[in-house]
Design an enzyme around this catalytic site. Structure first.
Site, PDB file in Angstrom:
ATOM      1  N   ASN A  31       0.864  -1.178   0.000  1.00 29.96           N
ATOM      2  CA  ASN A  31       0.000   0.000   0.000  1.00 29.96           C
ATOM      3  C   ASN A  31       0.902   1.230   0.000  1.00 29.96           C
ATOM      4  OD1 ASN A  31      -1.858   1.990   0.370  1.00 29.96           O
ATOM      5  ND2 ASN A  31      -2.607   1.266   2.363  1.00 29.96           N
ATOM      6  N   TRP A  32       1.038   1.842  -1.169  1.00 30.72           N
ATOM      7  CA  TRP A  32       1.940   2.994  -1.289  1.00 30.72           C
ATOM      8  C   TRP A  32       1.309   4.268  -0.723  1.00 30.72           C
ATOM      9  CZ3 TRP A  32       4.129   2.335  -7.013  1.00 30.72           C
ATOM     10  CH2 TRP A  32       4.935   1.183  -7.046  1.00 30.72           C
ATOM     11  N   LYS A  33       0.034   4.200  -0.393  1.00 29.49           N
ATOM     12  CA  LYS A  33      -0.696   5.352   0.181  1.00 29.49           C
ATOM     13  C   LYS A  33      -0.530   6.590  -0.697  1.00 29.49           C
ATOM     14  CE  LYS A  33      -0.559   3.182   4.667  1.00 29.49           C
ATOM     15  NZ  LYS A  33      -0.558   3.296   6.110  1.00 29.49           N
ATOM     16  N   HIS A  58      -9.962   0.675   4.657  1.00 30.81           N
ATOM     17  CA  HIS A  58      -8.690   0.919   5.353  1.00 30.81           C
ATOM     18  C   HIS A  58      -8.951   1.898   6.503  1.00 30.81           C
ATOM     19  CE1 HIS A  58      -4.615   2.261   6.173  1.00 30.81           C
ATOM     20  NE2 HIS A  58      -4.204   1.176   5.554  1.00 30.81           N
ATOM     21  N   GLU A 112      -7.431   4.373   7.521  1.00 32.41           N
ATOM     22  CA  GLU A 112      -7.280   5.797   7.168  1.00 32.41           C
ATOM     23  C   GLU A 112      -8.522   6.304   6.448  1.00 32.41           C
ATOM     24  OE1 GLU A 112      -3.477   5.311   5.268  1.00 32.41           O
ATOM     25  OE2 GLU A 112      -2.619   4.864   7.233  1.00 32.41           O
ATOM     26  N   GLU A 157      -5.644  -5.131  10.435  1.00 36.99           N
ATOM     27  CA  GLU A 157      -4.715  -4.031  10.653  1.00 36.99           C
ATOM     28  C   GLU A 157      -5.126  -3.261  11.901  1.00 36.99           C
ATOM     29  OE1 GLU A 157      -2.421  -2.571   6.952  1.00 36.99           O
ATOM     30  OE2 GLU A 157      -4.316  -1.497   7.034  1.00 36.99           O
ATOM     31  N   GLY A 213       1.852   2.501  10.988  1.00 31.86           N
ATOM     32  CA  GLY A 213       2.811   3.603  10.939  1.00 31.86           C
ATOM     33  C   GLY A 213       3.414   3.969  12.281  1.00 31.86           C
ATOM     34  N   SER A 252       3.046  -1.750  10.639  1.00 33.20           N
ATOM     35  CA  SER A 252       4.465  -1.699  10.993  1.00 33.20           C
ATOM     36  C   SER A 252       5.225  -2.972  10.627  1.00 33.20           C
ATOM     37  CB  SER A 252       4.644  -1.376  12.479  1.00 33.20           C
ATOM     38  OG  SER A 252       4.151  -0.076  12.755  1.00 33.20           O
ATOM     39  N   GLY A 268       2.769  -1.066   4.438  1.00 35.20           N
ATOM     40  CA  GLY A 268       2.741   0.359   4.113  1.00 35.20           C
ATOM     41  C   GLY A 268       4.145   0.880   3.860  1.00 35.20           C
ATOM     42  N   GLY A 269       4.722   1.558   4.851  1.00 31.39           N
ATOM     43  CA  GLY A 269       6.015   2.227   4.714  1.00 31.39           C
ATOM     44  C   GLY A 269       7.109   1.371   4.076  1.00 31.39           C
TER      45      GLY A 269
HETATM   46  P1  13P Z   1       2.639   0.645   7.806  1.00 32.62           P
HETATM   47  O1  13P Z   1       3.217  -0.637   7.283  1.00 32.62           O
HETATM   48  O2  13P Z   1       3.364   1.870   7.328  1.00 32.62           O
HETATM   49  O3  13P Z   1       2.464   0.599   9.301  1.00 32.62           O
HETATM   50  O4  13P Z   1       1.173   0.781   7.185  1.00 32.62           O
HETATM   51  C1  13P Z   1       0.314  -0.284   7.278  1.00 32.62           C
HETATM   52  C2  13P Z   1      -0.863  -0.024   6.430  1.00 32.62           C
HETATM   53  O5  13P Z   1      -1.680   0.820   6.721  1.00 32.62           O
HETATM   54  C3  13P Z   1      -0.988  -0.792   5.185  1.00 32.62           C
HETATM   55  O6  13P Z   1      -2.257  -0.635   4.634  1.00 32.62           O
END
Ligand code: 13P
Length: 261
Positions: free
Chosen positions: A13-15, A98, A100, A170, A176, A216, A237-238
């Site tokens: 997930n590159w957000k 998600h 977010e 999640e 994050g 994470s 994510g990150g």
């Molecule tokens: P991180 O891996 O940056 O914690 O993000 C997780 C996430 O929200 C993937 O959708």
């Protein structure tokens, strides 16, 4: 449980990161570094603007594409929105619900359930994201929250459709934050999700649904999540923005899959 039937899934997930040029460069580097394995599917979810160019660039045998978001109606006067109908042919997967989207953009269970339905209506595979907040965890409400999010998200979905479903656990507090879930808690959460699918759709569906962990995840901790019974992959994510990190996660997922048999 026969885990062999479920392919592992590693989702990036590159957000809201990377412009078109940067996304293209990352895809290029990933395509050189990430080794393809038949037992491990890798899905990239770039921002919506870059989906079209990346869909032309990507080797579809190596990576599938996914969308991070869409609106649940198929067309109409909905300024600024993109529908699942428009994503057909560009992506195979869509993230739905998600945290977010739920917490920053105020999406409710009703929106999420409409989106799951829209995904199936348009031949896309939904990845339904669920998870408790730090407060809910402190109040021991995790199982209750997971139950409600799964039941509500899947309203009006048939058992045939559910077999194509992926659920990503999640925990909101783990996203994050650098603080990931404990494997024992992950095992309980995944068990609870599968139990819920079993209660709603029966044994066959509960064995076919894929359950991922996200929050994470990095190349150092990923094996501890992948080793947990019932976990079929990761939503990253990150770490998915870093070529070596992500390639290493995919490789470890493949190794873990081999060990699980
Ligand atoms: P991180 O891996 O940056 O914690 O993000 C997780 C996430 O929200 C993937 O959708």
């Amino acid at each position: 449980m026969n885990k062999a039937v479920r392919k592992s899934l590693i989702v990036a997930n590159w957000k809201m990161n990377l412009n078109t040029h940067q996304a293209s460069l990352l895809l290029h580097k990933l395509s050189e570094k990430v080794i393809s394995h038949t037992d491990t599917q890798v899905v990239l979810c770039p921002n919506i603007m870059t989906l079209q160019p990346l869909s032309l660039q990507v080797n579809h045998r190596q990576f599938k594409l996914g969308a991070q978001n869409f609106y649940w109606r198929d067309e109409g006067a909905y300024t600024g929105e993109v529908s699942a109908t428009m994503l057909r042919g560009l992506v195979d997967y869509v993230l739905v619900g998600h945290s977010e989207r739920r917490n920053v953009f105020g999406e409710h269970d009703r929106d999420i359930r409409h989106k799951v339905q829209a995904a199936y209506r348009n031949g896309l595979k939904p990845i339904l994201c669920v998870g408790e907040t730090a407060h809910e965890k402190a109040e021991n409400e995790t199982h209750h929250v997971l139950h409600d999010q799964v039941v509500s998200g899947l309203l009006n979905i048939t058992s045939g459709e559910v077999e194509d479903l992926t659920i990503a656990y999640e925990p909101v507090w783990a996203i994050g934050s650098g603080e990931a879930v404990q494997p024992a808690d992950l095992r309980d959460a995944v068990k609870s999700i599968r139990k819920q699918i079993h209660a709603l759709y029966g044994e066959k569906a509960s064995k076919k649904v894929r359950v991922l962990y996200g929050g994470s995840v990095n190349s150092q901790n990923c094996e501890s999540f992948l080793a947990v019974e019932g976990v079929d992959g990761l939503l990253v994510g990150g770490a998915s923005l870093k070529v070596d990190e992500f390639a290493s996660i995919v490789e470890k997922a493949h190794n873990s899959r081999k060990q699980k048999g």
